[in-house]
Each structure stands twice: as structure tokens, then as C-alpha cells.
Scaffold this active site. Structure first.
Site, short mmCIF file in Angstrom:
data_model
loop_
_atom_site.label_atom_id
_atom_site.label_comp_id
_atom_site.label_asym_id
_atom_site.label_seq_id
_atom_site.Cartn_x
_atom_site.Cartn_y
_atom_site.Cartn_z
N HIS A 211 0.81 -1.22 0.00
CA HIS A 211 0.00 0.00 0.00
C HIS A 211 0.85 1.27 0.00
O HIS A 211 0.33 2.36 -0.27
CB HIS A 211 -0.98 -0.01 1.18
CG HIS A 211 -0.37 0.28 2.51
ND1 HIS A 211 -0.06 -0.72 3.42
CD2 HIS A 211 -0.02 1.44 3.11
CE1 HIS A 211 0.45 -0.18 4.51
NE2 HIS A 211 0.49 1.13 4.35
N ASP B 128 0.12 -7.53 1.37
CA ASP B 128 0.61 -6.16 1.55
C ASP B 128 2.13 -6.11 1.56
O ASP B 128 2.74 -5.40 2.35
CB ASP B 128 0.04 -5.55 2.84
CG ASP B 128 0.14 -4.03 2.86
OD1 ASP B 128 0.27 -3.45 1.77
OD2 ASP B 128 0.12 -3.45 3.95
N SER C 137 4.70 2.43 7.95
CA SER C 137 4.35 1.29 7.11
C SER C 137 5.53 0.87 6.24
O SER C 137 6.15 1.69 5.56
CB SER C 137 3.17 1.65 6.20
OG SER C 137 2.00 1.86 6.95
#
Length: 488
Positions: free
Chosen positions: A128, A158, A229
Site C-alpha cells: 500500500h 501487503d 508502514s
């Protein structure tokens, strides 16, 4: 004489107090040192692993807005954004000399983190972070910046891999997730809110959290925020054990719970992305759910283990193998299925074309079926059309449960892929409390398959109305179990 004895006693007491105080003073540094020795020191760890962690920023191309168009930000806000994030605030006018109206310009899209997995420039991050980006830039701790090439990304796990043209980079050491223990100290390095090289620490709160189809997440209390992230989760040995990926938040900021992708799962995906650019997964064509304790006991399974098959894809690998909706898959290719979430991971990691043995629990007994694993395709599941039959409603025994049922037409049986069953026309009383409602298709009751209304009435008439019994039914494309508890 008495005065002399009192004076001596006071001197003895003073001496004892002085001795006690000296003992405490002498012992305190030792206690402090012991306590300090028990706490981890992350300084050396951050210094050793930090150079392997990178900042990732992405951009997209957009047309330059007309002069005066869009919201205008005050200069202080623009300066704050430039100073702390290193890029202009999205939506602000292009600087002088930039693209004119109607031309495309490169505007900031997002900021994330990543880490070097090989010295020749391969970097791992979250899918993402790079999804939808036109350009990806990787900045090292020595301030060198490279334009990166996306090797591949996998939305289901992911995980993404990007490549920069550099050599001799400090790659991370990969740890063994199986050795990771709940309560163990871990550390994260990343770029929360774009602030590079930020170190946070905490402990492992739980392992194997089922929050995704293919991922048993590591749960921690390490402070993770937007921008973290894709950064690494590191144990005290300096090994990467996970990729920081998600947070639980109602405000958008850290609330004490964060999730990391186990590094073994991530590396398995990364290896495929590096070799083929995509991930190949096995599939058998079933929709599953966890079975409840009440249902497991009522159907004779005992413990709520395995994966409940809620629907079977027509002509899919499972259907060809004879797997039916309502089966409980307890083993796949010799591996025990304890929780439903384990089945997609095991099947997904099985090479397409493999012939595997599936153990299912059906109608009170176990049976082995042979299935040829297919290749996963990201197509949406097919929806099965239904009708509205209104013929031969049941009365009598069924109504004692609060049910009114009707037969299925042949067209509906074909559309649903079933051989029999009855449709719920109305549900009240015990049936309604169990969750049944109009439109549900009852396929079995008390472990007995239902053919039509007449047979359904006969089965219900023989039930002990004072004891709970299970009902297996279809709602849309999903299959469910419930337990009816008649009123006493």
C-alpha cells in the site's frame, strides 16, 4: 547510673541506625544497576540496524491547476510542511518556473518506510506504500536518494519489493519468527509522519492474529503511526522478524495496538516477486468460516476446530473432489486445520496442480477426499441467483419451531447447486431466536439431509423438543450452521 545506661543505649541505637543507613546506601546502587541491567538497551541496536532502513516517498503526475484554483494554504503551513516532510504541501501552487497550466507536474503522494534485503539494491516495503504511485524514491540514511523501480507487489499480503541502482548496501538479517515469544522486546525503525529514522520500542503482545486471509499477524504495543508502514520490526538480536503494516486506531494515530507481517511469510512472497514479478497461489474454490463451540458439539465434532465450508464454487477443485457446503475441513495434505484462517495460508502456499488429500467431517463421520489444487485468480466469487417459490408450504411439526417452509423448484435447485432442501417462508419463536429468517434454504436438520417439505416434517416430528439440535442452511451464496433451542 541510670543516666549513664540511657546514654549508652542512645549511643548503641545511633550506631545501629548509622549502620543501617550505610547498608542501604551501599545496596541502592547495586539494586539500581541490577534493575538497569534487566532493561534492554536499544542504542547499539538502532545504530547497527538503522543504516538498513530507508525512507520511501511516492509521487504522482497531475495537471497544474489554473492560477487561483483550489484552496490556498497560508505560508506558515507551507513552511512547516516543507521543513518537516521535505516536500511541498499537496495542492499548493507550483513554484515559479514550474509547469504551466495544462501541463503535468509531479506532486507528492505519500511517505512510508522500507528496508534493504540484499546488498545489490532490493528493498522490501508494504504494497500500500507504493500502490498507485507514478514514481518511487528511496532515501538512505546517508541522504543519498534513488529513483526506485517496482519489481512487484502483492495486495493480499501487503508486501512489495522495489529495486534501486546501488551496490554494497547494508542488508538486514532475517530472524526466525518461530523463536519469537509473547512478551519479548522488539523495536521499530521508520518514518512516522515523514520523520525519518525514528526509533520506537515495545513488546510482542500476541502472535498469529488472524486479521487477513493469508497473514497471521504479529501484534505489538510498539508505537506505529502513518509513515511507519513498510519498516522493520526487530528483535534484540538485531534480526528482522516482521514488517510494520497496520494499526488499530479510531483517530488515525497510535492507540497501543499495531500489527506486523511475519518476516517468513513476507520473504516467501518477496522471493516470488523477485523471480516472476507476481505471486502464484493455490486455491480449491471454497468460502469458509470458523465453527462455533455450540455447533461443533451439536454435530458431533466435539471441539470447534477446522474450517466450516460455507459455499463451494461450481466446477471448482473442491466441487470436483466432492467437498460440499457444510463440511468441516479438518486436515489438508496431512496438516491439521486448527483454525479456519489456517486453511487459506496452507492452500495458498501449495503449488497449483498438486494432488492433496483433504479430510472432512460430514454428518457425524470423517472421510478423505482427493483434490487437485488450482491456481488462484483474483476474480470475484460468482453470485447464485435465487427465486421465490411459493408452493407446498409446510405446517404441522415445523410450525412448532416457529417455521413455515416450502419446497424448492427444480430451477432453484439447479441454480443453487443442491439436490434438495426447503425454503423458509417465515420464522418465529425458537427458529427466529436461532437466527433463521425468510429466504433461508434449510439443507439439513439434526445431521439429517432435507429433501423436501414432507421429509422435513417427518424429521422434525421425531426430534426431542426439549433438547437443542443443529440446522444447516444456505443464505445467498453462504452456508451456515445454527442451533435451535426449543422453549421448555
Amino acid at each position: 547510673m541510670r543516666t549513664a545506661r540511657m546514654a549508652m543505649s542512645q549511643r548503641v541505637l545511633a550506631a545501629l541506625m548509622a549502620l543501617a543507613a550505610a547498608f542501604v546506601l551501599a545496596a541502592t546502587p547495586v539494586a539500581v544497576q541490577a534493575q538497569a541491567a534487566a532493561l534492554p538497551d536499544f542504542a547499539d541496536l538502532a545504530e547497527r540496524v538503522g543504516p538498513s532502513v530507508v525512507n520511501i516517498r511516492t509521487t504522482e503526475r497531475a495537471r497544474a491547476a489554473a492560477p487561483g484554483a483550489g484552496p490556498q494554504m497560508d505560508e506558515e503551513m507551507q513552511e512547516f510542511f516543507r521543513r518537516f516532510f521535505g516536500v511541498p504541501l499537496p495542492g499548493t501552487p507550483a513554484p515559479r518556473g514550474g509547469p504551466r497550466q495544462g501541463q503535468q507536474e509531479e506532486v507528492p503522494r505519500g511517505v512510508g518506510s522500507g528496508f534493504v534485503i540484499s546488498s545489490d539494491g532490493f528493498v522490501m516495503t508494504n504494497a500500500h506504500v507504493v500502490e498507485g504511485a507514478d514514481e518511487v524514491y528511496v532515501t538512505l540514511t546517508d541522504k543519498r536518494e534513488f529513483k526506485a523501480r517496482i519489481i512487484g507487489s502483492d495486495r493480499r499480503t501487503d508486501v512489495a519489493v522495489v529495486k534501486i541502482d546501488a551496490t554494497g548496501l547494508p542488508a538486514v538479517r532475517i530472524g526466525d519468527v518461530n523463536r519469537l515469544r509473547v512478551g519479548e522486546w522488539v523495536m521499530a525503525i521508520g518514518s512516522p509522519f515523514g520523520l525519518e529514522n525514528t526509533v520506537t520500542a515495545g513488546i510482542v503482545s500476541a502472535k498469529a492474529r488472524d486479521t487477513g486471509d493469508y497473514l497471521p499477524f504479529i501484534q505489538t504495543d510498539v508505537a506505529i503511526n502513518p509513515g511507519n508502514s513498510g519498516g522493520p520490526l526487530i528483535n534484540l538480536r538485531g534480526e528482522v522478524v516482521g514488517i510494520n503494516s497496520q494499526i488499530y486506531s479510531r483517530s488515525g494515530g497510535f492507540m497501543g495496538i499495531s500489527f506486523a507481517i511475519p518476516i517468513d511469510e513476507a520473504m516467501r512472497v518477496a522471493d516470488q516477486l523477485r523471480s516472476t514479478g507476481r505471486v502464484i497461489r493455490g486455491r480449491i474454490g471454497v468460502q469458509i468460516d470458523q465453527i462455533t463451540k455450540d455447533v461443533a458439539e451439536s454435530i458431533g465434532l466435539g471441539q470447534p476446530t477446522g474450517a466450516l465450508v460455507r459455499s463451494v464454487e461450481p466446477n471448482g477443485p473442491a466441487a470436483k473432489a466432492g467437498i460440499e457446503a457444510g463440511d468441516i475441513i479438518t486436515r489438508f495434505d496431512g496438516r491439521v486445520i486448527d483454525k479456519a484462517g489456517e486453511l487459506p495460508r496452507i492452500v495458498g502456499n501449495t503449488k497449483p496442480g498438486t494432488k492433496a488429500t483433504v479430510q472432512v467431517f460430514r454428518r457425524g463421520s470423517y472421510r478423505d477426499l482427493s483434490v487437485v489444487v488450482g491456481e488462484f485468480e483474483p476474480d470475484p466469487p460468482r453470485r447464485i441467483a435465487g427465486g421465490e417459490p411459493r408452493n407446498a408450504p409446510g405446517n404441522g411439526a415445523a410450525q412448532s419451531l416457529g417455521l413455515t417452509v416450502a419446497n424448492l423448484t427444480e430451477a432453484q435447485k439447479t441454480a443453487l447447486g443442491v439436490k434438495g432442501g426447503v425454503r423458509v417462508e417465515a420464522a418465529d419463536g425458537a427458529a427466529a431466536r436461532a437466527g433463521l429468517r425468510e429466504g433461508d434454504i434449510i439443507l439439513a436438520i439434526a445431521n439429517t439431509e432435507v429433501v423436501d417439505v414432507r421429509q422435513f416434517e417427518a424429521v422434525v416430528a421425531k426430534l426431542d423438543k426439549g433438547r437443542p439440535f443443529n440446522v444447516f442452511f444456505r443464505r445467498g451464496e453462504w452456508a451456515h450452521y445454527t442451533v435451535i433451542r426449543p422453549s421448555r
